[in-house]
Design a protein around this motif. Structure first.
Motif, short mmCIF file in Angstrom:
data_model
loop_
_atom_site.label_atom_id
_atom_site.label_comp_id
_atom_site.label_asym_id
_atom_site.label_seq_id
_atom_site.Cartn_x
_atom_site.Cartn_y
_atom_site.Cartn_z
N LYS A 228 54.94 35.06 47.51
CA LYS A 228 53.77 34.76 48.36
C LYS A 228 52.70 34.01 47.57
N LEU A 229 52.61 34.30 46.28
CA LEU A 229 51.56 33.66 45.48
C LEU A 229 51.83 32.18 45.28
N ARG B 62 46.88 37.19 57.74
CA ARG B 62 47.27 36.19 56.73
C ARG B 62 48.69 35.72 57.01
N GLU C 249 50.63 39.18 57.02
CA GLU C 249 49.96 40.41 56.61
C GLU C 249 48.73 40.63 57.47
N ALA C 250 48.53 41.85 57.90
CA ALA C 250 47.28 42.23 58.57
C ALA C 250 46.56 43.15 57.60
N ALA C 251 45.46 42.68 57.03
CA ALA C 251 44.82 43.44 55.95
C ALA C 251 43.31 43.33 56.01
N ALA C 252 42.65 44.29 55.37
CA ALA C 252 41.19 44.23 55.25
C ALA C 252 40.84 43.07 54.33
N PRO C 253 39.69 42.41 54.54
CA PRO C 253 39.28 41.35 53.63
C PRO C 253 39.26 41.88 52.19
N GLY C 254 39.76 41.08 51.29
CA GLY C 254 39.76 41.48 49.88
C GLY C 254 40.97 42.29 49.45
N TYR C 255 41.82 42.65 50.40
CA TYR C 255 42.97 43.48 50.03
C TYR C 255 44.00 42.64 49.28
N PRO C 256 44.45 43.12 48.11
CA PRO C 256 45.42 42.32 47.35
C PRO C 256 46.68 42.01 48.17
N VAL C 257 47.24 40.84 47.93
CA VAL C 257 48.47 40.43 48.60
C VAL C 257 49.61 41.35 48.15
N VAL C 258 50.43 41.77 49.12
CA VAL C 258 51.49 42.74 48.81
C VAL C 258 52.73 42.03 48.25
N HIS C 259 53.28 42.60 47.20
CA HIS C 259 54.59 42.15 46.72
C HIS C 259 55.62 43.01 47.45
N ARG D 194 57.27 47.56 49.16
CA ARG D 194 55.86 47.89 49.39
C ARG D 194 55.38 47.38 50.74
N HIS E 165 51.79 48.10 53.76
CA HIS E 165 50.58 48.86 54.05
C HIS E 165 50.23 48.75 55.52
N PHE F 7 46.63 49.92 58.29
CA PHE F 7 45.22 50.31 58.32
C PHE F 7 44.95 51.08 59.61
N VAL G 141 48.09 29.47 48.29
CA VAL G 141 47.56 30.82 48.12
C VAL G 141 46.64 30.89 46.90
N ARG H 42 33.86 36.51 46.59
CA ARG H 42 33.51 37.47 47.62
C ARG H 42 33.89 38.89 47.19
N VAL H 43 35.06 39.01 46.59
CA VAL H 43 35.54 40.32 46.13
C VAL H 43 34.61 40.87 45.04
N PHE I 210 31.47 42.55 51.73
CA PHE I 210 32.28 43.10 52.82
C PHE I 210 31.42 43.96 53.74
N TYR J 286 37.36 50.69 49.70
CA TYR J 286 37.76 50.35 48.33
C TYR J 286 37.22 51.37 47.33
N PHE K 182 44.93 42.01 40.22
CA PHE K 182 45.22 40.99 41.23
C PHE K 182 44.09 39.96 41.32
N TRP K 183 42.85 40.43 41.30
CA TRP K 183 41.72 39.51 41.45
C TRP K 183 41.18 39.02 40.10
#
Ligand SMILES: [Zn+2]
Lengths: 162, 728
Positions: free
Chosen positions: A87-88, A119, A133-143, B274, B276, B278, B676, B686-687, B692, B700, B717-718
């Motif tokens: 993805k990266l 995303r 991906e459906a994620a909160a802003p700032g959430y790291p991209v999932v591997h 992996r 996730h 919400f 990306v 922003r992070v 946020f 977080y 990651f960031w």
């Protein structure tokens, strides 16, 4: 032992096998020779000859190539070493406004873009949408998946990789 | 008899655990000798035990008065070893096979042999999730099985009660913020002797529930099923001998453990997976909520699943949120339940599943999170709110494994939340009542890797989905259906779309006091996902209602009424057709009581999609539009499918125009998309600034406080400076 022809597996994978037959396959004991037939079916489908080792999404495959084992799009685009998150190396469209979300959800209540964004991870060459991906802003991209490729071939398939 | 142990079962339990630890095999059974000796006898017995369970459950359902149990089958029964490990179980809410196991073991560990004593004919009940169940309405009864003086096993049954006597009516007590408002607790209590429920226990139920007939008759149904299974097992032992029974029942479990490991090696690919999801909890300003914590909360539920080369599946919830002052917390027993019901559907579909499958898996539940609260006073009445999204992730992770291995027919995007309505007040008969409406047991499923998901025919927690008959529900509540219809576009978009959900619209009738409360639906975020390019299903629906509507007047004049809220989220059909006070409610629906003439609607959830939308079959899409599963608008804008009208006005696919449209859409994608790496570089600022919404920042901060691993991965990651944290 249960076993199906390559043609049946090809139809099953493409969603073209008639439902009653699919249903029988779902209810029967599994065919232990599935994996390599499946790989053959996929290899016939893609327009390149690097051997597929493992599919990881609908149009993404780990395959052997001149640059080593890479994650490759069905169109032939390489996302690089299979152990890295493909993805990266993809392109992305982020829907983080009401207007952008509305395009996908025209008739429903939609998320608050302050709480969640959509995303879309896209192949930069053919434009195929590989993952969302459906994620909160700032959430790291999932591997999504880090397969134990060596162990899989050696211990489960009984054909160690070179 | 001087050396006779005072607690022989407890000692046996400890010994059994020691043997498992020592040999890696259940109860130290390193070889399946009875199976090898006579496999036919072995298999026949196992099938027979399952048949005892299935028939006991069916019989018991006829005793129940609850439409939850009678109509939609909210019940499961099982047979256990003396130490409390499940040997065989019925169909139904298979969630509870291991939760009951925990309940039995809890009694054994806590000295129940000595006091209150375990005797033939005793009935023990429990609905305490920290002892072993999921939520307060899941009430379980177990009875020991004796052969002569020897304890040879347990028979157990669970029903999901439609009313639990909590702060809000119904079973999934939405407003409970601590244990003390969840309702009637029965904590591993001896509630009957000599095959009969104690009268004082029944009186306690009658005086503490809004609708005791459900709970009390369900108790009788469960006791009847336990007695039925007990007598069957005793007759079987007379036939096969006690020694054989004690040995074979254990071998079934060890066989189940080995079968699960072998199934994993057969169907999946080893490695780390992996995902996730919400969940948004929005309660600010709602009546009844005590100011104990933040009113609005965003949950992240990350899951890492590891499939080992031995076939063991481990699920790790590290990085998720702490428990809170709401009813969505879960206990390890509930987490087991979610795991068990998912495995039963995806890997152990031949029916002979037992506790062996559970032993071949491991859950890592971080202490202090909602998955494993470090405070036993927390409420768990609506734990499904977080459990369902979590196990939807598990389904997608497993599906990635099936897809890799080539078993595409098993890949399944999985479950979403099933929003519930709980209600109480005065019934249409003028009597006090309370009930959970269980038509939610028929949501839309996620898509499959080879076809669309199931429409209005799936929920994660009961493999036998059923919405029940309208007429039966109408008998049990002061509301009449004026609509029950498919919700278009409610399945996530994709090459294969998620299954669609339905929505119901009711006229409140013959009552001047109806309390309606809803739970298990997310706000502001979707609680599910798609797979392989499929989109999540839209699962943050709001509630729409009309108070003091003119529906009776419209009916009198034969004028049209609205039967559903319609397709315009900004202006509902209620507003078009009715006069009255319009309500649009985000989050749990907790408002003043309704009365006759009010209109209320509630929609269920569809599942996520699979694959790239631009690959969807245009012909199938025309059918979807014609039948109300998709809107024409979505077909064009989301899927890039051009539809024309045939001579009779029905939609038909215009294949050529579709091809052109899709070519354009693909080009637009490439034009709009950025690398990306570029997006990450833009986001990093922003992070770092924590730019946020407060709830996102709080999420977080909470995750970082509980999990060094989450913090490390986030910082890496960031590419943030070492020691970076969010405060909150
Ligand atoms: Zn490509």
């Amino acid at each position: 032992m249960t076993s199906y022809s390559k043609e049946v597996i090809a139809d099953l994978v493409s969603g073209k096998l008639p439902w009653p037959q699919t249903r029988r396959i779902m209810s029967a004991y599994k065919d232990d020779d599935r994996f390599f037939k499946y790989i053959q079916v996929l290899q016939d489908r893609v327009g390149w000859s690097d051997p597929i080792l493992l599919p990881v999404s609908d149009h993404l495959f780990i395959c052997d190539s001149a640059e080593g084992r890479v994650t490759k799009c069905e169109c032939g685009h390489s996302f690089g070493d299979y152990r890295r998150n493909w993805k990266l190396a993809a392109s992305i469209i982020v829907r983080d406004t009401e207007e952008a979300l509305r395009e996908i959800y025209p008739n429903s209540d939609i998320p608050d873009p302050q709480w969640m964004e959509i995303r879309e991870f896209i192949c930069p060459e053919c434009g195929t949408l590989h993952e969302v991906e459906a994620a909160a802003p700032g959430y790291p991209v999932v591997h999504d998946f880090e397969p134990d490729l060596e162990g899989f071939y050696r211990e489960w398939l009984g054909r160690p990789l070179e | 008899m001087l050396n006779k142990p005072t607690a022989p079962i407890r000692e046996r339990l400890i010994e059994s655990e020691r043997l498992m630890e020592e040999t890696g095999c259940y109860d130290g059974i390193t070889s399946l000798s009875l199976r090898n000796e006579d496999p036919l006898k072995f298999e026949t017995l196992h099938t027979k035990l399952r048949a005892y369970c299935v028939s006991a459950r069916e019989m018991a359902r006829r005793i129940s008065a609850s439409p939850g149990v009678r109509e939609v089958g909210e019940m499961v029964v099982a047979i256990y070893t003396p130490e409390g490990d499940a040997i065989a179980l019925s169909n139904g809410i298979m969630v509870h096979v291991h939760t009951m196991s925990r309940f039995i073991k809890w009694m054994i560990r806590n000295g129940y042999e000595e006091n209150p004593g375990i005797r033939d004919g005793d009935i023990f009940a429990n609905n305490d999730a920290f002892i072993g169940t999921v939520q307060v309405p899941d009430v379980m009864d177990v009875m020991p099985i004796y052969h002569g003086d020897t304890l040879v096993g347990w028979a157990g049954a669970v029903c999901h009660e439609l009313e639990a006597g909590g702060i809000t009516p119904g079973g999934d007590v939405a407003l409970a913020q601590e244990r003390f408002t969840e309702g009637l607790f029965v904590c591993a209590e001896k509630v009957g002797e000599n095959d009969e429920l104690r009268r004082d226990y029944v009186i306690r139920c009658e005086r503490n529930l809004r609708m005791p007939i459900y709970w009390v008759l369900d108790e009788k149904a469960k006791v009847a099923s336990c007695i039925d299974m007990r007598e069957s097992v005793k007759a079987l032992i007379d036939e096969i001998g006690l020694d054989y029974w004690l040995k074979v029942s254990k071998e079934f479990i060890e066989e189940g453990r080995r079968a699960q490991l072998a199934r994993t090696r057969q169907l999946t690919v080893p490695g780390k997976y992996r995902g996730h999801t919400f969940y948004g909890h929005v309660t600010a300003g709602k009546p009844g909520y005590q100011p104990l914590g933040d009113p609005d909360w965003l949950y992240n539920i990350p899951i890492e699943m590891e499939v080992g080369l031995d076939g063991k599946i481990t699920m790790d919830f590290e990085g998720t949120q702490p428990w809170g002052y709401h009813s969505m917390n879960c206990t390890p027993a509930g987490m087991d339940g979610g795991m068990f019901v998912t495995l039963t559907q995806h890997m152990n579909f031949e029916g002979l599943v037992n506790d062996g499958a559970w032993m071949a898996t491991e859950l890592k539940l971080p202490h202090g999170t909602w998955t494993n609260p470090d405070n036993e006073m927390v409420a768990t009445a609506t734990s499904w709110a977080l459990l369902l999204p979590a196990y939807g992730v598990f389904q997608r992770l497993l599906s990635r494994a099936f897809l890799g291995r080539g078993f595409v027919e098993e890949a399944f995007v999985g479950q979403v939340n099933s929003p519930m309505i709980e209600m109480g007040g005065m019934s249409q008969y003028g009597t006090p009542f309370g009930m959970a409406h269980f038509e939610c047991a028929a949501a839309g499923s996620g898509a499959l890797a080879i076809k669309d998901g199931l429409d209005t025919a799936y929920v994660g927690w009961n493999p036998e989905s059923d919405m029940g008959n309208i007429e039966i529900w109408e008998q049990n509540m002061p509301m009449l259906y004026i609509g029950r219809s498919i919700v278009p576009n409610s399945g996530g978009a994709g090459k294969y779309r998620g299954g669609c959900a339905f929505e119901s619209t009711w006229l409140i009738n013959k009552t001047d006091h109806l309390r309606l409360v809803t739970s298990e639906h997310s706000s502001r975020v979707f609680d599910n996902g798609g797979m392989c390019g499929g989109y999540p299903a839209p699962t943050c629906q709001k509630h729409r209602a009309v108070r003091n509507s003119n529906v009776f007047e419209l009916a009198e004049h034969g004028k049209p009424i609205a039967h559903a809220p319609g397709r315009n989220p900004h202006h509902s059909d209620f507003e078009v057709r009715f006069e009255g006070e319009f309500e649009l409610v985000e989050g749990p629906y907790i408002t003043a009581p309704h009365k006759s003439g009010d209109i209320f609607s509630h929609s269920y959830n569809g599942g996520g999609g699979y694959g790239d939308v631009l690959e969807r079959d245009p012909v199938k899409t025309a059918w979807d539009v014609e039948n109300g599963f998709l809107t024409k608008e979505a077909a064009a804008s989301v899927f890039g499918i051009a539809l024309a009208d045939d001579a009779e006005g029905f939609p038909v696919a215009d294949v050529e125009a579709t091809e052109r449209l899709r070519k354009r859409k693909r080009a637009e994608r490439l034009e709009k998309a950025v690398p990306v790496s570029q997006w990450m570089a833009e986001q990093r600022e922003r992070v770092q600034q924590a730019d946020f919404a407060p709830e996102v920042r709080k999420m977080y901060a909470s995750a970082m406080k509980l999990s060094p691993r989450f913090t490390r991965e986030f910082v890496e990651f960031w590419d943030l400076p070492e020691g970076f944290r969010y405060d909150g």
